[in-house]
Design a protein around this motif. Structure first.
Motif, PDB file in Angstrom:
ATOM      1  N   ARG A 172       8.854 -25.146  30.152  1.00 60.85           N
ATOM      2  CA  ARG A 172       7.664 -25.917  29.811  1.00 60.85           C
ATOM      3  C   ARG A 172       7.738 -27.323  30.393  1.00 60.85           C
ATOM      4  O   ARG A 172       6.741 -27.837  30.942  1.00 60.85           O
ATOM      5  N   ASP A 173       8.921 -27.968  30.301  1.00 57.27           N
ATOM      6  CA  ASP A 173       9.067 -29.323  30.863  1.00 57.27           C
ATOM      7  C   ASP A 173       8.880 -29.311  32.375  1.00 57.27           C
ATOM      8  O   ASP A 173       8.239 -30.213  32.951  1.00 57.27           O
ATOM      9  N   ASN A 199      11.667 -24.491  26.362  1.00 56.06           N
ATOM     10  CA  ASN A 199      11.477 -25.926  26.597  1.00 56.06           C
ATOM     11  C   ASN A 199      11.804 -26.308  28.038  1.00 56.06           C
ATOM     12  O   ASN A 199      11.146 -27.191  28.622  1.00 56.06           O
ATOM     13  N   ASN A 243      14.412 -20.740  22.458  1.00 53.04           N
ATOM     14  CA  ASN A 243      13.687 -21.998  22.309  1.00 53.04           C
ATOM     15  C   ASN A 243      14.104 -23.002  23.383  1.00 53.04           C
ATOM     16  O   ASN A 243      13.263 -23.706  23.957  1.00 53.04           O
TER      17      ASN A 243
END
Length: 203
Positions: A105-106, A102, A98
């Motif tokens: 994705r950021d 993230n 996870n």
């Protein structure tokens, strides 16, 4: 001559029948004189086990509240580290994937906004990881995260089922007096083998 021979054969046949019937009768041992009224059961040999019909549901409830607690209730302490290790490992794998998801994705969001200062861009004109690489990384870590979630939930559910089934089995009679065993017997008269299952009921 025939009459004499017939009389002798008849006499021998009668003697043979008397001898067969005489040997076939079982003589009763006069030293053992027991009746059903004289039979008593030694109470010291009897062990009473209390059967709790709510035990399986209690074990399942305890395992649902805290994984491993139902195993402790069933006194199967060796299963507790397996349950806790499996659930903890699943949570750690989920958390790692996870966080990585993230991160990528950021970085991808900042590139879509026009920024070139994310950690995967690097210091040159060309990025170290391209936009397509960021998309592939997001998919991979999201898939790993979802699998870790399913595995963790599966171990949690198995923990509850194991506690419930184990509590059921603990109340079954598994005494040697009540057993089912396979047996193998050689028959020398027919030169053959018999294979089967023996059910023992000892009262």
């Amino acid at each position: 001559m025939l009459k004499v021979l017939n009389k002798q054969l008849t006499f021998l046949l009668i003697c043979f029948l008397f001898s067969v019937f005489g040997f076939s009768q079982v003589q009763r041992d006069s030293t053992i004189d027991t009746t059903i009224d004289d039979l008593t059961l030694d109470k010291a040999l009897l062990t009473k086990r209390e059967i709790d019909p709510l035990r399986p549901s209690k074990a399942a409830f305890y395992s649902a509240i805290l994984p491993g607690l139902g195993q402790a209730y069933n006194k199967k302490y060796w299963k507790i580290p397996i349950v806790l290790g499996g659930i903890t490992g699943g949570i750690l794998v989920y958390d790692f994937n996870n966080r990585q998801y993230n991160r990528y994705r950021d970085a991808f969001k900042r590139r879509l906004a026009g920024f070139t200062d994310d950690e995967f861009f690097g210091s040159g004109a060309n990025p170290v990881i391209s936009d397509d690489g960021l998309i592939r990384a997001q998919r991979q870590f999201r898939r790993n995260r979802d699998i870790a979630t399913l595995v963790t939930v599966g171990i949690y559910v198995l923990n509850i089922i194991d506690a419930n089934v184990d509590a059921h089995l603990l109340q079954f009679n598994v005494d040697e007096n009540l057993a089912m065993r396979p047996h193998f017997q050689y028959n020398p008269m027919e030169d053959s083998s018999d294979l089967g299952v023996t059910v023992n009921f000892k009262f």
